[in-house]
Design a protein around this motif. Structure first.
Motif: not given
Length: 158
Positions: A70, A73-74, A76-78, A80-81, A139, A142-143, A146
């Motif tokens: 988490d 991956e999860s 940092p994406r959350k 960012t969103s 960002y 998260a991306y 990777k």
């Protein structure tokens, strides 16, 4: 999350209290033909949707399992969103705020909505300057990186 909740509350209340009010006999808005009222309604709806989405994303971060995967991956994406939808809700809230002044003021007082529109850009610019570094770092985490910390299945010795 608190800011997103406040924006959602204000956007929800503004959806039912349109600028200019309603005709009491018919029940429809006075300025329903105005382009600025349509912009107000659309911007208010987008602000409500984006802020509610932001609240749910930030809530999913709080209720995460906090496992190693988490964090890589999860989360940092959350984050960012969540930051992106919060930014979009702030922008559309300011657009709705500025559009309400274009609904209410005549062509004689055109300087009032123009001044308010320029001043409404200040919170947006302030948000960008204060959160750009955080958004860029998250960002990139998260991306951009990777595969940086992924375990490889290559075995050195057989």
């Amino acid at each position: 999350m608190v800011v997103s909740t406040l924006i959602a509350t204000i956007a929800f209340a503004a959806a039912f209290t349109l600028p200019g009010g309603y005709n009491q006999t018919i029940g429809i808005p006075f300025f329903r033909e105005e382009t600025s009222l349509i912009i107000f309604v659309i911007a208010d709806a987008v602000s409500l949707i984006c802020s509610s989405t932001s609240v749910l994303i930030f809530l999913s971060i709080l209720t995460s399992r906090y496992a190693e995967r988490d964090f890589l991956e999860s989360l940092p994406r959350k984050l960012t969103s969540g930051i992106a939808t919060l930014f979009l809700s702030i922008v559309t809230m300011m657009v709705a705020f500025a559009a309400s002044f274009f609904v209410l003021y005549d062509e004689k007082l055109e300087w009032v909505p123009n001044t308010i529109t320029c001043l409404a850009g200040i919170p947006v610019i302030l948000y960008v300057t204060l959160h750009y570094g955080l958004f860029r770092d998250v960002y990139k985490l998260a991306y951009g990186s990777k595969y940086l910390f992924k375990h490889s299945r290559c075995v050195l010795y057989y």
